[in-house]
Design a protein around this motif. Structure first.
Motif, short mmCIF file in Angstrom:
data_model
loop_
_atom_site.label_atom_id
_atom_site.label_comp_id
_atom_site.label_asym_id
_atom_site.label_seq_id
_atom_site.Cartn_x
_atom_site.Cartn_y
_atom_site.Cartn_z
N SER A 39 -11.33 52.66 60.23
CA SER A 39 -11.02 53.90 61.60
C SER A 39 -10.05 54.04 62.26
CB SER A 39 -12.32 53.81 62.34
OG SER A 39 -12.68 54.82 62.72
N LYS A 77 -6.64 58.88 58.27
CA LYS A 77 -7.25 59.46 57.15
C LYS A 77 -7.87 60.36 57.40
CE LYS A 77 -10.83 56.84 55.65
NZ LYS A 77 -11.46 55.98 57.13
N SER A 78 -9.16 60.79 57.77
CA SER A 78 -10.09 62.25 58.37
C SER A 78 -8.10 63.25 59.26
CB SER A 78 -10.84 61.66 59.64
OG SER A 78 -11.52 60.62 58.89
N THR A 79 -7.42 62.67 59.76
CA THR A 79 -7.16 63.63 60.26
C THR A 79 -5.59 65.01 58.74
OG1 THR A 79 -7.01 63.10 62.43
CG2 THR A 79 -5.23 64.78 62.31
N LEU A 90 -6.75 64.65 56.39
CA LEU A 90 -8.35 65.05 54.82
C LEU A 90 -7.94 66.44 55.44
CD1 LEU A 90 -10.21 65.35 52.85
CD2 LEU A 90 -11.53 64.73 54.66
N ASN A 91 -7.90 66.91 56.96
CA ASN A 91 -8.06 68.54 56.96
C ASN A 91 -7.09 68.90 57.38
OD1 ASN A 91 -10.87 67.35 58.52
ND2 ASN A 91 -10.53 66.96 60.21
N ASP A 139 -14.05 63.61 50.31
CA ASP A 139 -13.94 63.02 51.31
C ASP A 139 -15.22 61.93 50.83
OD1 ASP A 139 -13.74 62.08 53.22
OD2 ASP A 139 -15.33 63.72 54.87
N GLU A 140 -15.08 60.30 50.88
CA GLU A 140 -16.44 59.36 50.80
C GLU A 140 -17.38 59.82 49.98
OE1 GLU A 140 -16.28 56.61 52.13
OE2 GLU A 140 -15.06 56.70 54.01
#
Length: 247
Positions: A44, A48-50, A52-53, A171-172
């Motif tokens: 976290s 990685k989320s940024t 991915l987006n 995503d996961e």
């Protein structure tokens, strides 16, 4: 030469939070080629989320360039990004994101509704073909609430495939599933990889890197390792070795 599906160059994404600037991505670069199965990992706050987006054309970078199938996405407007997202990317989410009161067939048809070049008849044919490919030929008319988590994720994978995208972005995708079901879904991803699909699998679970062809590790908005896997483990072997829960 291998075809470049994704190319990012010196990509940065900064956010303003009050008086503070959060540097989510700090100038990262990599290329993903056709037919690769890439895991992108990080804890976290790693970015990685940024990322991915950004790869999913849901967000735009602060600086740097992003090429998807040879097209520079960074300068696109919102509508252009939505169009390229629909035509070139197949999304698979942790929570499936299915419409609860519609059938598997109707859920899979959904991305094609935004493509005026595809007739209603062709939508149904393509949706059924994709559901059969993921092993749900006997569940075409089942609603989401009549299916298990694993079956719902297979519907989501079929939906991601129906537009014949250049890349599958997960995503996961096994995050909400038990161990045996997770390995049945990983087996399906490995099948798609063998068929030549290009897959990016974003996850915090380091074990999944053993089943992909390449692993990119992020930390504090930077790439700390980018390694190829020369000994890809078989998810199907693990799946077959796990006990069946008859409860």
């Amino acid at each position: 030469m291998q075809k470049e599906i994704i190319k990012i160059e010196k990509l940065k994404r900064y956010f303003k939070v009050g008086d503070e600037t959060v540097k989510a991505l700090r100038g990262i670069s990599f290329t993903i080629y056709e037919g690769e199965f890439v895991t992108i990992m990080g804890t976290s706050g790693s970015g990685k989320s940024t990322l991915l987006n950004t790869l999913g054309c849901l967000d735009t970078p602060t600086a740097g360039d992003y090429y998807l199938d040879g097209i520079n996405v960074r300068g696109m407007g919102k509508n252009e990004r939505a169009r390229i997202r629909n035509r070139k990317i197949g999304f698979i989410f942790q929570n499936y994101n299915l419409l609860p009161k519609t059938t598997a067939l109707e859920n899979v048809e959904l991305p094609l509704l935004y493509n005026s070049a595809v007739s209603a008849k062709e939508r149904a044919v393509r949706a059924e073909k994709c559901l059969r490919e993921v092993g749900l030929g006997d569940r075409l008319n089942h609603r989401s609430n009549q299916m298990s988590g694993g079956q719902q994720q297979r519907v989501a994978i079929a939906r991601a495939l129906v537009n014949n995208p250049v890349i599958i972005l997960a995503d996961e995708a096994t995050g909400n599933l038990d161990t045996r079901t997770s390995f049945s879904i990983l087996t399906l991803f490995q099948k798609l990889y063998r068929e030549g699909k290009t897959i990016i699998f974003v996850t915090h679970n380091p074990e999944i890197a053993m089943y992909s062809s390449r692993n990119i590790l992020l930390k504090d908005g930077r790439i700390v390792s980018d390694e190829y896997n020369n000994d890809i483990k078989s998810a199907e072997e693990v799946y077959n070795s796990l006990p069946v829960d008859n409860d």
